[in-house]
Design a protein around this motif. Sequence first.
Motif, PDB file in Angstrom:
ATOM      1  N   GLN A 106     -22.726  39.525  26.689  1.00 16.13           N
ATOM      2  CA  GLN A 106     -22.480  39.790  25.272  1.00 16.13           C
ATOM      3  C   GLN A 106     -23.807  39.913  24.507  1.00 16.13           C
ATOM      4  O   GLN A 106     -24.776  39.240  24.833  1.00 16.13           O
ATOM      5  CB  GLN A 106     -21.637  38.671  24.655  1.00 16.13           C
ATOM      6  N   PHE A 107     -23.814  40.757  23.490  1.00 15.54           N
ATOM      7  CA  PHE A 107     -24.992  40.790  22.614  1.00 15.54           C
ATOM      8  C   PHE A 107     -24.728  39.873  21.428  1.00 15.54           C
ATOM      9  O   PHE A 107     -23.592  39.525  21.109  1.00 15.54           O
ATOM     10  CB  PHE A 107     -25.332  42.218  22.178  1.00 15.54           C
ATOM     11  N   PHE A 108     -25.793  39.457  20.773  1.00 18.86           N
ATOM     12  CA  PHE A 108     -25.657  38.505  19.678  1.00 18.86           C
ATOM     13  C   PHE A 108     -26.711  38.792  18.620  1.00 18.86           C
ATOM     14  O   PHE A 108     -27.716  39.461  18.874  1.00 18.86           O
ATOM     15  CB  PHE A 108     -25.805  37.065  20.190  1.00 18.86           C
ATOM     16  N   GLY A 109     -26.460  38.268  17.415  1.00 22.41           N
ATOM     17  CA  GLY A 109     -27.334  38.563  16.284  1.00 22.41           C
ATOM     18  C   GLY A 109     -27.047  39.949  15.738  1.00 22.41           C
ATOM     19  O   GLY A 109     -26.234  40.709  16.272  1.00 22.41           O
ATOM     20  N   GLU A 110     -27.723  40.279  14.661  1.00 23.30           N
ATOM     21  CA  GLU A 110     -27.585  41.629  14.103  1.00 23.30           C
ATOM     22  C   GLU A 110     -28.296  42.629  15.007  1.00 23.30           C
ATOM     23  O   GLU A 110     -29.303  42.302  15.634  1.00 23.30           O
ATOM     24  CB  GLU A 110     -28.183  41.686  12.695  1.00 23.30           C
ATOM     25  N   VAL A 111     -27.788  43.837  15.080  1.00 27.79           N
ATOM     26  CA  VAL A 111     -28.366  44.861  15.952  1.00 27.79           C
ATOM     27  C   VAL A 111     -29.532  45.540  15.229  1.00 27.79           C
ATOM     28  O   VAL A 111     -29.339  46.238  14.234  1.00 27.79           O
ATOM     29  CB  VAL A 111     -27.308  45.904  16.363  1.00 27.79           C
ATOM     30  N   GLY A 112     -30.736  45.329  15.755  1.00 28.39           N
ATOM     31  CA  GLY A 112     -31.928  45.949  15.176  1.00 28.39           C
ATOM     32  C   GLY A 112     -32.546  46.969  16.104  1.00 28.39           C
ATOM     33  O   GLY A 112     -33.755  47.171  16.085  1.00 28.39           O
ATOM     34  N   LEU A 113     -31.730  47.599  16.932  1.00 22.68           N
ATOM     35  CA  LEU A 113     -32.253  48.543  17.913  1.00 22.68           C
ATOM     36  C   LEU A 113     -32.735  49.843  17.269  1.00 22.68           C
ATOM     37  O   LEU A 113     -33.637  50.502  17.783  1.00 22.68           O
ATOM     38  CB  LEU A 113     -31.173  48.856  18.955  1.00 22.68           C
ATOM     39  N   VAL A 114     -32.139  50.210  16.140  1.00 23.78           N
ATOM     40  CA  VAL A 114     -32.525  51.447  15.453  1.00 23.78           C
ATOM     41  C   VAL A 114     -33.161  51.144  14.100  1.00 23.78           C
ATOM     42  O   VAL A 114     -34.189  51.707  13.739  1.00 23.78           O
ATOM     43  CB  VAL A 114     -31.298  52.363  15.249  1.00 23.78           C
TER      44      VAL A 114
END
Length: 378
Positions: free
Chosen positions: A313-321
């Motif tokens: 699972q991913f966690f935290g806000e998505v800052g990939l972009v």
Amino acid sequence: MTNVVSLSDKSITIGIATTPQEKKEIFRFRYHIYAKEIGHRLASVDHRKEMLCDELDEFGLLLNVKTGTNLIGTVRVNIGRVEDFPPNLAQNFLLDRFQTFSADVDNLFGYASKGMISPDFRHSAAHFLLATTIYELYCENRIQFGFLNCNSYLLPFHEHYGYRRYTRNWVDPDYGLQIPLVLLIDDIAYLQTVNSPILNVAYNRTAPNDQTRKWFYREFPEAAKVISNRAVAEDAYWAYLSKCLQHSPHKAIPVLHGIPEPAAKRFVHSCGAILKCHTGEPIITCRDSGNELNILLAGRLETSDGTYILPGQFFGEVGLVNRTKHTSNVFASTDVEILVLSFQYFKKFSYTYPDISRKILQNLAATGSLRSETSSSF
């Protein structure tokens, strides 16, 4: 000291700030990047002055990077003995243990911090010029070990230059989770392994010496177990992820669903850093700046509302972009390993593999996790 490197029809120069005016310009530049652009909390800073400085500036070399008269970058380099550094910093980096490398010598250590480049020049030669200048300063002062700390999303960048992890992370009240790193100045073989951009400079400034590396791994045996995407091949990296997840990452990580396995391998190897954290460590603090996509590989995490996060699972806000602000606290309820996918490297990856990147973003969009604001790459 002034170095010059060509940049199209301009030039980049690097020097040392010596006047009060030059130093104030750097302090304001730091504040603008860290507080206004990236959005670090900076809880201990006087925001009215809009300047970012601390006790290390008193004996640090403040490097300024300019095009003409315009300041476009800076880094601070401190060179000193163990007792010259603040006690908490010396403890975090375990400098007393490095002192034993040459117990009969008055060892000097190097520490690089507050490094930053303005957005328009982050794909220029400025990074390389700063890194080589730091390395040359270390060589001139006969330093064996150069240190720095960074947020997790910058791990691939610094590990590319030859820095290595070797001890526990810590949490800074202003900048969040910090990973300590060390550069072994004369370990030419390791610079070759990671294809460091400073390799040619190292050949010209120091002689290869494997004694430093041998001592380092004896003193810090856990360092040899760190898996860096710069030091291992794509297949070995994938195999380690599979071991952590006890399953193929292609199937265990929802973000990778629908992507051919060879493409998924390339993505995680190009953009990822595998980060180990210990029980009780805060991984994310509410209002931290998010510049990455975090995926749990092994162990268990817990959020501030009592939700558990499980492997894959991913966690935290998505800052990939886009840069984001994390909206909850996440801490390790067991020892954990995390795959940190850097937005800095994802941007580069997207240029070369647009179809893979598009599918990854579609998977994330399906979760409702992507934000629409834009930001500049750091």
